[in-house]
Design a protein around this motif. Structure first.
Motif, short mmCIF file in Angstrom:
data_model
loop_
_atom_site.label_atom_id
_atom_site.label_comp_id
_atom_site.label_asym_id
_atom_site.label_seq_id
_atom_site.Cartn_x
_atom_site.Cartn_y
_atom_site.Cartn_z
N ALA A 21 1.14 -1.29 0.18
CA ALA A 21 0.22 0.16 0.36
C ALA A 21 0.80 1.26 0.02
O ALA A 21 0.39 1.81 -0.64
N ASP A 22 1.70 1.34 1.10
CA ASP A 22 2.70 1.98 1.04
C ASP A 22 3.59 2.64 -0.63
O ASP A 22 3.10 4.00 -0.60
N ALA A 23 4.49 1.31 -1.36
CA ALA A 23 4.32 1.77 -3.13
C ALA A 23 3.57 2.17 -3.80
O ALA A 23 3.93 3.33 -4.47
N LEU A 24 2.30 1.76 -3.43
CA LEU A 24 1.21 2.57 -4.40
C LEU A 24 1.06 3.69 -3.91
O LEU A 24 0.73 4.35 -5.13
N ALA A 25 0.97 4.25 -2.78
CA ALA A 25 0.92 5.59 -2.81
C ALA A 25 1.35 6.10 -2.95
O ALA A 25 1.19 7.37 -3.60
N HIS A 26 2.76 5.58 -3.10
CA HIS A 26 3.69 6.56 -3.49
C HIS A 26 3.53 7.06 -4.70
O HIS A 26 4.11 8.42 -5.64
N TYR A 27 3.71 5.28 -5.68
CA TYR A 27 3.51 6.02 -6.92
C TYR A 27 2.08 6.57 -7.89
O TYR A 27 2.05 7.06 -9.48
N LEU A 28 1.16 5.94 -7.26
CA LEU A 28 0.04 6.61 -7.29
C LEU A 28 -0.67 7.47 -6.19
O LEU A 28 -1.62 7.31 -5.70
N PRO A 29 -0.42 8.31 -6.88
CA PRO A 29 -0.36 9.70 -5.51
C PRO A 29 -2.08 10.01 -5.61
O PRO A 29 -2.78 10.03 -7.23
N GLU A 30 -2.44 10.52 -4.02
CA GLU A 30 -4.29 10.57 -4.41
C GLU A 30 -3.86 11.12 -5.80
O GLU A 30 -4.15 12.66 -5.26
N GLY A 31 -5.18 11.04 -6.17
CA GLY A 31 -6.38 12.53 -7.42
C GLY A 31 -5.34 12.84 -8.44
O GLY A 31 -5.87 13.24 -9.24
N ALA A 32 -4.48 11.74 -8.40
CA ALA A 32 -3.59 11.58 -9.81
C ALA A 32 -4.34 11.35 -10.79
O ALA A 32 -4.81 10.07 -10.70
N LYS A 33 -4.14 11.72 -12.04
CA LYS A 33 -4.42 10.69 -13.75
C LYS A 33 -3.49 10.17 -13.96
O LYS A 33 -2.00 10.89 -14.43
#
Ligand code: F6R
Length: 363
Positions: A21-33
């Motif tokens: 989840a940390d890795a995903l949150a880093h690479y796919l920040p909330e709201g990014a398109k």
């Protein structure tokens, strides 16, 4: 601090939902398109070939990612073991991207292979230790954010490597307009589901602990998989041999009748990693060949697969369902737990297996 676990390996297996989840949150920040990975200053539209180089478990992560880069982004990929690649001195084309995957970032053969490519190709690395030699010598270094991995057998670093490589393959697909935007968004959504599904996969621990007593009696074990599950069969076999010292081999299911079927008798456990995907029927026909010869099949599948193909199996482990393309990330968990509990049943040193070092800085 092992956080209440008996071994580092147990802690590191259990941490996977969090670190993924940390890795995903880093690479796919909330709201990014779209899939615009921070720190990835690279346009795959100009890449016409990828070579991926690593050792051991990291090599199996590369072999899995080959399926993703090829199927999602339509880029041809060659994967090699670092110790072979470096001395073969392979030619690299002008638009080749070289990807190096290493938990420690210090593996001697991988670093030497990177140095061979340095003036010939763009260098991207996927590492856990951000301050490592491999990271420093790369044009682009992507952290997997798994946190310190102490157990010699790689667990959470493997699933984090896979996650970062899956994201890279999706970015490649986006850069090359290889997939419709909705399909891309669906894949991203599916990756975001993985931490929760992995948390549920960990629930299989108790069932695995029970059957591992029987597995610990075996002198040989065969792992089978097809498509992206084939490299995971190799990884499952490596994990088991590494910490339980049981001889294990991974095979592509379709290769069974080209040799290893001769090994099958009632003493040979055959572990089949098979989500209910488009190739499931083919894998199950291989499974039936094993059962017809008295082989003991441990089928690891999802609810749909279990409903269709449990008959005659020695054991069935049911995993949460996930889109088949990313199933190797989820099915890594039962592979790790099988190795862990079998090693415990045999009484071997799980965190520090004999003859092995965490970081292999000599060739
Ligand atoms: C297996 C394992 C090894 C490493 C290999 C590469 O569990 O840990 O096979 O994957 O030695 O190490 P890194 O990733 O540090 O380059």
């Amino acid at each position: 601090d092992k956080g209440g676990h008996k071994h580092w390996m147990a802690k590191e297996i259990a941490e996977q939902p969090t670190v993924l989840a940390d890795a995903l949150a880093h690479y796919l920040p909330e709201g990014a398109k779209g899939v615009n990975l921070p720190g990835v200053d690279l346009d795959f539209a100009g890449v016409d070939r990828i070579v991926m180089v690593a050792c051991g478990t990291a090599f199996y992560a590369c072999q899995t990612a080959k399926y993703w880069f090829e199927q999602l982004a339509r880029i041809p990929v060659e994967v090699d073991i670092a110790s072979e690649f470096r001395y073969r001195e392979p030619p690299l084309g002008d638009n080749t991207l070289a990807i190096f995957v290493s938990q420690s970032g210090e593996t001697a053969d991988t670093l030497a292979a990177l140095r061979y490519c340095a003036d010939k190709a763009k260098i991207l690395s996927v590492v856990n230790v951000a301050e490592s030699s491999i990271a420093r010598e790369s044009d682009v270094a992507l952290p997997i954010l798994a946190g310190a991995e102490i157990g010699v057998a790689s667990t959470k670093a493997f699933t984090c490597q896979l996650t970062v490589l899956a994201l890279l393959a999706l970015k490649a697909a986006q850069d090359r307009a290889a997939l419709p935007a909705e399909t891309l968004a669906q894949h991203v959504g599916n990756l975001r589901l993985l931490p929760g599904r992995i948390a549920r996969a960990l629930d299989a621990g108790e069932a695995i602990r029970e059957l591992s007593w029987e597995l610990a009696e075996a002198s040989d074990v065969l792992f089978l998989g097809r498509g992206p599950m084939y490299p995971l069969a190799l990884e499952g076999a490596l994990k088991l041999k590494e910490i339980s010292y049981i001889h294990a081999e991974g095979y592509a299911s379709g290769e069974l009748k080209h040799g290893p079927l001769a090994l099958v008798d009632s003493t040979l456990p055959v572990i089949v990693m098979a989500p209910r995907d488009g190739l499931f029927d083919k894998t199950i026909s291989n499974v039936q060949e094993v059962m017809a010869r008295g082989g003991r099949v441990l089928l690891i599948t999802d609810a749909e697969g279990a409903a269709e193909a449990s008959a005659g199996a020695w054991h069935v482990l049911e995993m949460p369902s996930v889109p088949p393309i990313f199933a190797p990330i989820l099915y890594a968990v039962p592979a790790q737990l099988l190795a862990y509990h079998t090693a415990i049943a045999k009484g071997t040193d799980v965190d520090q297996p004999r003859n092995l070092a965490k970081s292999v800085t000599v060739e």
